[in-house]
Design a protein around this motif. Sequence first.
Motif, PDB file in Angstrom:
ATOM      1  N   SER A 155      42.241  54.952 -18.205  1.00  0.00           N
ATOM      2  CA  SER A 155      41.712  54.948 -16.841  1.00  0.00           C
ATOM      3  C   SER A 155      42.768  54.447 -15.872  1.00  0.00           C
ATOM      4  O   SER A 155      43.619  53.643 -16.230  1.00  0.00           O
ATOM      5  N   VAL A 156      42.673  54.945 -14.650  1.00  0.00           N
ATOM      6  CA  VAL A 156      43.563  54.515 -13.575  1.00  0.00           C
ATOM      7  C   VAL A 156      42.676  54.055 -12.427  1.00  0.00           C
ATOM      8  O   VAL A 156      41.705  54.714 -12.083  1.00  0.00           O
ATOM      9  N   THR A 157      43.014  52.929 -11.856  1.00  0.00           N
ATOM     10  CA  THR A 157      42.240  52.396 -10.739  1.00  0.00           C
ATOM     11  C   THR A 157      43.041  52.563  -9.453  1.00  0.00           C
ATOM     12  O   THR A 157      44.225  52.241  -9.415  1.00  0.00           O
ATOM     13  N   VAL A 158      42.380  53.074  -8.427  1.00  0.00           N
ATOM     14  CA  VAL A 158      43.021  53.288  -7.134  1.00  0.00           C
ATOM     15  C   VAL A 158      42.164  52.632  -6.065  1.00  0.00           C
ATOM     16  O   VAL A 158      40.939  52.797  -6.068  1.00  0.00           O
ATOM     17  N   SER A 159      42.801  51.911  -5.165  1.00  0.00           N
ATOM     18  CA  SER A 159      42.075  51.294  -4.055  1.00  0.00           C
ATOM     19  C   SER A 159      42.034  52.274  -2.884  1.00  0.00           C
ATOM     20  O   SER A 159      43.057  52.857  -2.516  1.00  0.00           O
ATOM     21  N   VAL A 160      40.827  52.477  -2.338  1.00  0.00           N
ATOM     22  CA  VAL A 160      40.638  53.421  -1.237  1.00  0.00           C
ATOM     23  C   VAL A 160      39.736  52.770  -0.197  1.00  0.00           C
ATOM     24  O   VAL A 160      38.784  52.072  -0.548  1.00  0.00           O
ATOM     25  N   ASN A 161      40.025  53.040   1.060  1.00  0.00           N
ATOM     26  CA  ASN A 161      39.182  52.558   2.138  1.00  0.00           C
ATOM     27  C   ASN A 161      37.756  53.053   1.901  1.00  0.00           C
ATOM     28  O   ASN A 161      37.536  54.241   1.616  1.00  0.00           O
TER      29      ASN A 161
END
Length: 78
Positions: free
Chosen positions: A4-10
């Motif tokens: 899994s890859v975690t990405v921060s998004v508004n």
Amino acid sequence: MKKSVTVSVNEKKLSAIEMYLEQKNTTLAAELEKYVDQLYGKVVPQNVRDFIDMMSDRKPARKQKITAPAETEKLSEQ
């Protein structure tokens, strides 16, 4: 094996993306998976992709049965 890859998004942008993707009967996960596949094809050299495909298609090697030393001696005596 997948990772899994975690990405921060508004939060508001994410909400808008999800809303419009839903109208197109798709999901963010599906779109990201397509993009990762495209990026993989663009960035990873063909020979490396071929090798990875070959290794993932290969069945895991079977573990050999370990014979007890006494059995090995009996076999060598015959």
